[in-house]
Design a protein around this motif. Structure first.
Motif, short mmCIF file in Angstrom:
data_model
loop_
_atom_site.label_atom_id
_atom_site.label_comp_id
_atom_site.label_asym_id
_atom_site.label_seq_id
_atom_site.Cartn_x
_atom_site.Cartn_y
_atom_site.Cartn_z
N ASN A 125 0.81 -1.23 0.00
CA ASN A 125 0.00 0.00 0.00
C ASN A 125 0.84 1.28 0.00
O ASN A 125 0.42 2.31 0.54
CB ASN A 125 -0.96 0.03 1.20
N ALA A 131 3.34 2.19 1.71
CA ALA A 131 3.58 2.70 3.06
C ALA A 131 4.79 3.61 3.07
O ALA A 131 5.82 3.32 2.45
CB ALA A 131 3.78 1.53 4.03
N LEU A 167 5.56 3.08 9.82
CA LEU A 167 5.11 3.21 8.43
C LEU A 167 3.58 3.26 8.37
O LEU A 167 2.88 2.52 9.07
CB LEU A 167 5.60 2.02 7.60
N GLY A 168 3.08 4.14 7.52
CA GLY A 168 1.64 4.27 7.34
C GLY A 168 1.32 4.42 5.87
O GLY A 168 2.20 4.59 5.02
N SER A 169 0.02 4.32 5.52
CA SER A 169 -0.40 4.43 4.13
C SER A 169 -1.77 5.05 4.06
O SER A 169 -2.41 5.32 5.07
CB SER A 169 -0.42 3.04 3.46
N GLY A 210 -0.27 -0.32 8.05
CA GLY A 210 1.14 0.00 8.02
C GLY A 210 2.03 -1.16 8.36
O GLY A 210 2.26 -2.06 7.55
N THR A 211 2.54 -1.14 9.60
CA THR A 211 3.55 -2.11 10.02
C THR A 211 3.09 -3.56 9.86
O THR A 211 3.84 -4.42 9.37
CB THR A 211 3.93 -1.85 11.48
#
Length: 745
Positions: free
Chosen positions: A141, A143, A162-164, A169-170
């Protein structure tokens, strides 16, 4: 000079949008502040470059205010898009993702620390620095996270996990890492996103707001074709809070704007632009913003939540496409025959149905109704019918055969009239279809939030037509001139030929568009006639009609049971949800392109009078009353109910057979009028259909009393403060009374 360029650009785009869209309807235009700094926050961003155009056009049409939109700097660099964006006085925004570059080696997360990124063959020291971002591939995604420190060429620490865009995320990254390890891969490829200082952008926005201007922004970020909203970006909050923090005299208002399309990617589709109530920025948020640090972040987040709540009031947010189709099907089943809600009311009903379904979807009765509605939809697909055609399916007779033959002849006539323009524009149509499809696939491949890339189709169709049509017309002009020369036409004819062709082609093509539109309406009305004449189909038609009637009653029953628990304005006696007609209404009349007028515009609804006189099929039978309870004005056509792939029908489908003509004065219209006047205890004459009428109505049945109109002296601020739950007539009388009593006070 800038004003002239802006208004010229608006005029040009108004013509283009009127050609592309069949109808554009504004709602809640009275919510637009007439002065002072305003930020228009639009959502969902489902039509790439058309969304800001429609919003700008409707704001200018309602309030004569100019909106300066934030546009990606990458888009501003494109020749065509950049030229038009500059004419609309757009503000360029540099985005890190547009400047992304591939990194060296592979990366993976530390098993013990989600903020520690490890590399295999990487060169972090030379490629990264603090405040830059690392972005992983689409498989996770895309991230991304900001770099806090670079420890070594193979280690760097992130500022946060990490994010999206999708919020995963993770956990998603670790899951995909495990899959990659089973395939013998050590990690993921990655991209390097540069740090971009947006202070210059914010200073420009603050200055526009300080001058009392209007800023337009789509806080979701990029465009998408999902049925729900994406997480909002913090930029809109920072702009509002920063402008007020820099200058205490600036009082920014934020207007949530919902854009709802009926087939956004299709030519001749429909659109609704709804303006919500203006939001004031709380002073306590401004003070928190001034403090900086965690207080500043908290203020930004709280204002973002406030904006999101405002957007929820003007958007329809289905969790998935299937749920949206279910809601629309149930809404069509709920609509009583004779009621024809406007586009705005259709949107409001869909919104309320979705809210009700979300609240009560686990109730046994609702779950059973859902299964039955889906079964009904599958049966319609098997029969090749649309929902609106089911109640009108009749037993085959000589009239059915005669009407089918008549419409086939009519279809042939409109096909012949539309064919020349269609052939002449064929190259542009094919080119636009092919290139827009290719661009949609490219956009889909480069995005993690798009479902099918449909949000870019309409934009590219328009841009390609704008570029290819002049070239094609020039070619035809040259070709016509060559023919004139070879035929040894007089000198004057040869000189005038290219100019005549260039001037005549747009008008001829527009006429072909209208003829073709009328022909498509006729074509879509043929299938139920053919099915009625087919052997053995009557049993299937009876079955689906019985099923629809049963489902319609069940939908009404479910709504009557759960509606009062959710809405204070639910009227159980009239068996319907009261949908406000946007009172006070927006200024002006809705832009509608392609509708029939009260007299039956022959270009759009050809030979309607022949349908009525020969076969007893008439549009007057389809009018009845509006969803707001009053009679539908004769001078205002009904809005076809089009909101899904299955229900995309033409205006000829609104004609139905009957033994004698049913007009606005009889049948269901009488019943609704009787309900609306049941509180009147005065003795009045009665018509043959059993409806009480006034003396004037008894002399001339078609006359109707005009509703009291709002005085021009009522201030806009007073109108904006009206409680929307109050009845329109009551509010109108109250406001007029206030104005009449004011001088004597």
């Amino acid at each position: 000079m800038a004003t002239v360029a802006y208004e010229t650009a608006l005029m040009f785009w108004r013509i283009i949008t009127q050609i592309f869209f069949r109808e554009i309807r504004p709602r809640g235009g009275f919510n637009i502040p007439r002065d002072g700094p305003v930020i228009f926050a639009g959502a969902p961003h489902s039509n790439q470059f058309l969304d800001p155009l429609l919003l700008s056009l409707e704001v200018y049409r309602e309030s004569r205010r100019r909106v300066h939109f934030l546009t990606a700097a990458k888009s501003m660099k494109r020749k065509a898009v950049g030229f038009f964006a500059r004419q609309m006085d757009s503000i360029p925004v540099a985005r890190a993702v547009d400047e992304a570059k591939p990194g060296t080696g592979l990366v993976y997360l530390s098993p013990d620390d989600p903020c520690l990124v490890l590399g295999e063959g990487t060169r972090f020291r030379s490629e990264f620095s603090p405040k830059m971002q690392i972005m992983l591939p689409k498989s996770v995604n895309s991230a991304a996270a900001e770099v806090l420190t670079v420890i070594s060429d193979t280690e760097l620490r992130l500022k946060k996990e990490l994010g999206s865009e999708t919020g995963k995320g993770t956990a998603r990254v670790r899951e995909k890492l495990a899959e990659a390890e089973t395939e013998g891969k050590k990690g993921f490829p990655f991209k390097i996103l540069p740090f971009i200082d947006q202070q210059e952008l914010y200073r420009g926005v603050y200055q526009r707001l300080k001058e009392g201007g209007c800023i337009g922004i789509f806080p979701e970020g990029g465009s998408h074709d999902r049925t729900d909203l994406l997480p909002l970006k913090a930029g809109v909050s920072i702009m509002a809070l920063g402008a007020m923090a820099n200058d205490p005299s600036v009082k920014v208002k934020i207007v949530p704007v919902g854009l709802y399309y009926f087939h956004a990617h299709r030519f001749r589709s429909r659109a609704v632009v709804e303006f919500g109530s203006a939001l004031d920025v709380p002073e306590e948020f401004v003070e928190m913003f001034k403090q900086g640090g965690s207080s500043k972040r908290e203020a930004v987040a709280k204002l973002l939540d406030l904006i999101y709540d405002g957007l929820k009031t003007v958007t329809i947010r289905a969790p998935d496409y299937d749920t949206l189709m279910l809601i629309q099907a149930a809404r069509r089943l709920y609509k009583t025959p004779g009621q024809h809600p406007t586009l705005g009311q259709v949107v409001e009903l869909n919104r309320r149905f979705l809210e009700g379904y979300t609240h009560f979807k686990d109730e046994p009765r609702v779950r059973k109704l859902k299964a039955d509605v889906l079964k009904y939809n599958r049966l319609l697909r098997d029969l090749g019918l649309r929902d609106h055609q089911v109640p009108r399916a009749k037993k085959a007779s000589w009239k059915t055969l005669s009407l089918l033959l008549y419409r086939l002849v009519l279809l042939l006539v409109w096909t012949v009239l539309a064919l020349p323009g269609t052939i002449l524009n064929g190259p542009v149509i094919i080119l636009a279809s092919v290139i827009s499809g290719q661009k949609a696939r490219e956009a889909l491949a480069a995005s993690v939030v798009k479902v099918a890339g449909r949000d870019v189709l309409a934009t590219w169709k328009i841009l390609i037509c704008l570029g290819a049509a002049p070239l094609l017309y020039t070619f035809y002009a040259i070709l016509a001139t060559v023919v004139a020369v070879r035929m040894q036409a007089p000198l004057g004819v040869r000189l005038c030929t290219p100019f005549l062709v260039i001037c005549a082609l747009p008008f001829m093509n527009y006429a072909a568009l209208k003829f073709g539109e009328a022909g498509m309406d006729v074509l879509k009305s043929l299938r139920p006639l053919i099915l009625a004449l087919g052997p053995g189909h009557q049993r299937d038609l009876d079955k689906v009609k019985e099923m629809r009637m049963r489902l319609s009653n069940e939908v009404v029953g479910v709504i009557n049971e759960f509606g009062p628990k959710l809405y204070d304005d639910f009227d159980q006696e009239k068996f319907r949800i009261l949908v406000p007609a946007s009172a006070p209404p927006s200024t002006g009349s809705p832009r509608s392109v392609g509708q029939v007028d009260a007299q039956g515009n022959l270009l759009i609804h050809p030979m309607t009078w022949l349908d009525e006189r020969l076969f007893g099929w008439s549009r007057t039978a389809a009018r009845g009353v509006s969803a707001s309870g009053g009679s539908t004005p004769v001078s205002r056509p009904q809005t076809p109910d089009i909101e899904s792939e299955e229900e995309d029908h033409g205006d000829y489908d609104d004609m139905r057979p009957g033994g004698k003509l049913r007009n606005r004065q009889g049948s269901y219209a009488d019943l609704q009028r009787l309900r609306m006047t049941s509180t009147n205890q005065t003795n009045t004459p009665v018509t043959s259909s059993g409806v009480q009428t006034s003396d004037n109505q008894s002399m001339h049945v078609r006359s109707r009393k005009r509703k009291e109109s709002l005085s021009d002296l009522v201030p806009v601020e007073r109108i904006a403060g009206v409680d929307r739950r109050e009845e329109f007539e009551k509010v109108t009388k109250g406001l007029n009374k206030e104005i009449s009593e004011k001088p004597s006070a």
